[in-house]
Write an enzyme that holds these catalytic residues in place. Structure first.
Site, PDB file in Angstrom:
ATOM      1  N   CYS A  40       0.848  -1.198   0.000  1.00  0.00           N
ATOM      2  CA  CYS A  40       0.000   0.000   0.000  1.00  0.00           C
ATOM      3  C   CYS A  40       0.883   1.249   0.000  1.00  0.00           C
ATOM      4  O   CYS A  40       1.999   1.230   0.507  1.00  0.00           O
ATOM      5  CB  CYS A  40      -0.890  -0.025   1.238  1.00  0.00           C
ATOM      6  SG  CYS A  40      -1.972   1.402   1.407  1.00  0.00           S
ATOM      7  N   SER A  42       0.535   3.742   1.801  1.00  0.00           N
ATOM      8  CA  SER A  42       0.700   4.266   3.170  1.00  0.00           C
ATOM      9  C   SER A  42       2.042   3.864   3.774  1.00  0.00           C
ATOM     10  O   SER A  42       2.618   4.613   4.563  1.00  0.00           O
ATOM     11  CB  SER A  42      -0.430   3.776   4.071  1.00  0.00           C
ATOM     12  OG  SER A  42      -1.658   4.220   3.562  1.00  0.00           O
ATOM     13  N   HIS A  62       0.254  -3.552   6.262  1.00  0.00           N
ATOM     14  CA  HIS A  62      -0.991  -3.494   7.047  1.00  0.00           C
ATOM     15  C   HIS A  62      -2.167  -4.060   6.268  1.00  0.00           C
ATOM     16  O   HIS A  62      -3.312  -3.810   6.602  1.00  0.00           O
ATOM     17  CB  HIS A  62      -1.265  -2.042   7.451  1.00  0.00           C
ATOM     18  CG  HIS A  62      -1.395  -1.128   6.275  1.00  0.00           C
ATOM     19  ND1 HIS A  62      -0.312  -0.625   5.606  1.00  0.00           N
ATOM     20  CD2 HIS A  62      -2.483  -0.666   5.632  1.00  0.00           C
ATOM     21  CE1 HIS A  62      -0.736   0.121   4.597  1.00  0.00           C
ATOM     22  NE2 HIS A  62      -2.043   0.103   4.590  1.00  0.00           N
ATOM     23  N   CYS A 169      -7.288  -3.190   3.362  1.00  0.00           N
ATOM     24  CA  CYS A 169      -7.083  -1.738   3.279  1.00  0.00           C
ATOM     25  C   CYS A 169      -7.646  -1.159   1.990  1.00  0.00           C
ATOM     26  O   CYS A 169      -8.689  -0.527   1.982  1.00  0.00           O
ATOM     27  CB  CYS A 169      -5.604  -1.380   3.416  1.00  0.00           C
ATOM     28  SG  CYS A 169      -5.275   0.375   3.141  1.00  0.00           S
TER      29      CYS A 169
HETATM   30 ZN   LIG Z   1      -3.194   0.886   3.150  1.00  0.00          ZN
END
Ligand SMILES: [Zn+2]
Ligand SMILES: [Zn+2]
Length: 375
Positions: A40, A42, A62, A169
């Site tokens: 991701c 992030s 995550h 996510c």
């Molecule tokens: Zn994420």
């Protein structure tokens, strides 16, 4: 136990794949053998320093799914062998936000970036003898995690785990940004800015909610092509190109809803989104920006006189415990595309290549898939 993980030792460094020491589950915790982890954007914010953490090292990741291998004391509703998806926001179901239907704002998320465990404030991962912060209390860049029961959601065992990981996510965040936070209604005109692992699912959500037009702004040609397969009706290379075309297509009314899903949001993106949004419309801010950036371009005149709505969103405004199983059920019924999202699979050793490919716009979602060699 000893296993491997991708560790970040400081801002600007590469992910270092090395041996880690993973603790056994304490009260309320489970150990999970992961099948896969999404790459991701992030986690990239940890590399750039855009997301602040209490200290380094950090173990990234995550967005995972796997099988419960150990259960700590006091765990309810989970046993060895259960299939679970990680939730990057823990969801206790009991705190005030959870009780008021805002499980995506669960109070247990308070220490998400401090990395202290929910059960006793200590750390489950050590590398080179040092405590390691697990990204979002998870740290899925390892074939094993020891996490609190509030951070995992049980799912049906017949869904491939590599696919299930995606709803931890990106899928849920994008889908909910359209269906819940933007509250897309049948017949509406929707603009999605950025067609990555999140944006592509905002496209799917908007299309499923009955949008008349799902208009995507995305600079990468291949992603514009993919977006058309996911439910987009129009694509544009830039906001400049989109502005005139959206005006033309909507007879000057512009979008009812605009969803910003760029990976690294800038202050200027806010006014761009509001300009694409018609009067009485809503712009949803889903993409993440640098924590230190407080400068936003915003026409106060337009905001007030055209009664526009600017709304932030985390986890698509959805409850992990409800949304994760629901989205996987939609996948099983053929109403949600997930197989198409994981465009490249990587070994854990190749995670830096995976992130380079993300920066180069080569994937919707890169996935690390774990094999016995990793364990
Ligand atoms: Zn994420
Ligand atoms: Zn809660």
């Amino acid at each position: 136990m000893k296993t491997k993980g991708a560790i970040l030792w400081g801002v600007g460094e590469e992910w270092s794949i090395e041996e880690i020491e993973l603790g056994d589950p304490k009260a309320g915790e489970v150990q999970v053998q992961l099948a896969a982890s999404g790459l991701c954007h992030s986690d990239e914010h940890l590399v750039t320093g855009g997301t602040p953490v209490a200290f380094y090292p950090v173990i990234g990741g995550h967005e995972g799914a796997g099988v419960v291998t150990k259960v700590g004391p006091g765990v309810t509703g989970l046993q060895e062998g259960d299939h679970v998806v990680t939730a990057f926001i823990p969801a206790c179901g009991q705190c005030p936000p959870c009780s008021k239907g805002m499980q995506n704002l669960c109070d247990l998320g308070a220490n998400l970036l401090a990395g202290t465990s929910i059960s006793d404030g200590s750390y489950r991962v050590q590398a080179r003898g040092k405590d390691v912060i697990p990204m979002c209390l998870l740290g899925t860049f390892s074939p094993y995690i020891t996490v609190h029961q509030a951070s995992v959601v049980k799912v049906e065992p017949d869904i491939p785990l590599e696919i299930a990981a995606l709803v931890g996510c990106g899928v849920t965040t994008g889908w909910g940004s359209a269906t819940k936070v933007a509250d897309v209604r049948p017949g509406e005109n929707v603009v999605v800015m950025g067609a990555g692992g999140v944006g592509m699912n905002a496209v799917q959500g908007a299309a499923a909610a009955g949008a008349k037009r799902v208009m995507v702004i995305e600079p990468v040609a291949k992603k514009r092509e993919w977006a058309m397969d996911m439910g987009a009706t129009h694509t544009f290379e830039s906001a400049e190109e989109a502005t005139g075309k959206v005006n033309e297509l909507t007879w000057g009314r512009m979008a009812d809803k605009t969803i910003i899903t760029v990976g690294d949001i800038q202050g200027e993106d806010i006014q761009t989104a509001l300009s694409l949004t018609g009067k009485g419309g809503r712009a949803v801010v889903t993409g993440m920006g640098n924590y230190a950036n407080t400068d936003v371009k915003l026409s106060l005149f337009e905001l007030t006189l055209l009664q526009k709505d600017l709304q932030g969103a985390i986890f698509g405004g959805l409850a992990p415990r409800a949304a994760i199983p629901e989205l996987l059920a939609l996948y099983q019924e053929g109403q949600l595309k997930l197989d198409e999202l994981a465009t490249t699979k990587y070994a854990l050793e190749d995670i830096n290549q995976g992130y380079q490919d993300m920066r180069d716009g080569k994937n919707i979602r890169g996935m690390v898939v774990y094999t016995d060699a990793d364990r």
